[in-house]
Scaffold this active site. Structure first.
Site, short mmCIF file in Angstrom:
data_model
loop_
_atom_site.label_atom_id
_atom_site.label_comp_id
_atom_site.label_asym_id
_atom_site.label_seq_id
_atom_site.Cartn_x
_atom_site.Cartn_y
_atom_site.Cartn_z
N HIS A 134 -36.60 47.58 -35.76
CA HIS A 134 -37.12 48.69 -34.95
C HIS A 134 -38.64 48.74 -34.99
O HIS A 134 -39.27 49.20 -34.05
CB HIS A 134 -36.52 50.01 -35.43
CG HIS A 134 -35.03 50.01 -35.37
ND1 HIS A 134 -34.34 49.94 -34.19
CD2 HIS A 134 -34.10 50.02 -36.36
CE1 HIS A 134 -33.04 49.93 -34.44
NE2 HIS A 134 -32.87 49.97 -35.75
N THR A 183 -37.10 73.29 -20.43
CA THR A 183 -36.16 72.16 -20.47
C THR A 183 -36.41 71.23 -21.64
O THR A 183 -35.56 70.39 -21.95
CB THR A 183 -36.30 71.32 -19.18
OG1 THR A 183 -37.65 70.87 -19.10
CG2 THR A 183 -35.93 72.13 -17.95
N HIS A 194 -34.57 55.07 -35.33
CA HIS A 194 -34.87 53.89 -34.51
C HIS A 194 -36.22 53.95 -33.81
O HIS A 194 -36.83 52.91 -33.55
CB HIS A 194 -33.78 53.69 -33.45
CG HIS A 194 -32.48 53.22 -34.03
ND1 HIS A 194 -31.41 52.82 -33.25
CD2 HIS A 194 -32.07 53.08 -35.32
CE1 HIS A 194 -30.40 52.45 -34.04
NE2 HIS A 194 -30.77 52.60 -35.30
N CYS A 215 -40.17 73.90 -24.51
CA CYS A 215 -40.46 74.53 -23.22
C CYS A 215 -39.12 74.89 -22.60
O CYS A 215 -38.11 74.95 -23.33
CB CYS A 215 -41.33 73.64 -22.32
SG CYS A 215 -40.55 72.13 -21.72
N ASP A 240 -44.24 76.73 -24.78
CA ASP A 240 -44.67 77.60 -23.69
C ASP A 240 -43.71 78.80 -23.64
O ASP A 240 -42.86 78.96 -24.54
CB ASP A 240 -44.75 76.83 -22.36
CG ASP A 240 -43.38 76.54 -21.73
OD1 ASP A 240 -42.34 76.80 -22.37
OD2 ASP A 240 -43.36 76.06 -20.58
C1 RB5 Z 1 -41.69 76.93 -17.07
O1 RB5 Z 1 -41.11 77.76 -16.13
C2 RB5 Z 1 -40.96 75.60 -17.13
O2 RB5 Z 1 -41.23 74.85 -16.00
C3 RB5 Z 1 -41.34 74.84 -18.39
O3 RB5 Z 1 -41.03 75.62 -19.50
C4 RB5 Z 1 -40.62 73.54 -18.61
O4 RB5 Z 1 -39.24 73.69 -18.48
C5 RB5 Z 1 -41.12 72.39 -17.86
O5 RB5 Z 1 -40.67 71.24 -18.05
#
Ligand code: RB5
Length: 148
Positions: free
Chosen positions: A135, A69, A100, A67, A10
């Site tokens: 595993h 995070t 694993h 993304c 994203d």
């Molecule tokens: C987008 O702002 C953010 O929420 C997305 O990239 C991600 O971090 C969500 O888990």
């Protein structure tokens, strides 16, 4: 011949995906880029799905997903039957999730890790084989959850 890697991000992971894409070009690893193609806001489930579908269909060997995070896109990926996605921010975990967990999707956050660490993780993930053995029993139990 090796199947291509599926890439998807994203807006929060776009820049890191681009850095990884350039790295894959440099080391000669084939990929299919499922977007996003710029930093405009988009929704990570929409980006994860086609990349994960390509892995489950056997068209791609694994997915590299990004993304902000790494968490949201990993949750989305793990909703796809057949996907074992891990969200990592260190190279040890990226390696051992192959050894694993036989992970087939590596997720990371563009707001968490820099390009240097991200590329180390990608290399660890792509160059490590599943160990099988004890595993495999655990993977079998994991996958059975999908059909209970
Ligand atoms: C987008 O702002 C953010 O929420 C997305 O990239 C991600 O971090 C969500 O888990």
């Amino acid at each position: 011949m090796n199947k291509p890697v599926a890439l998807a991000a994203d807006h929060g992971g776009f820049e890191l995906k681009e850095a990884v894409r350039q790295h894959l070009d440099e080391i000669g690893v084939a990929y299919i880029d499922y977007g996003t193609t710029d930093g405009a806001s988009c929704d990570y489930p929409d980006m994860a799905l086609p990349a994960c579908d390509a892995v489950v269909a056997g068209e791609c060997r694994c997915a590299l997903l990004f993304c902000g995070t790494g968490v949201g896109i990993s949750i989305a990926a793990n909703k796809v039957k057949g996907i074992r996605a891990c969200c990592c921010s260190d190279a040890f975990s990226a390696e051992y999730t192959r050894r694993h967990n036989d992970a087939n999707a590596l997720c990371m956050g563009g707001r968490v890790v820099g390009a240097g660490l991200g590329i180390l993780m990608v290399d660890a993930f792509l160059n490590t084989e599943f160990e099988g053995g004890r595993h495999q029993r655990r993977i079998d139990k994991l996958m059975a959850i999908e059909t209970r």
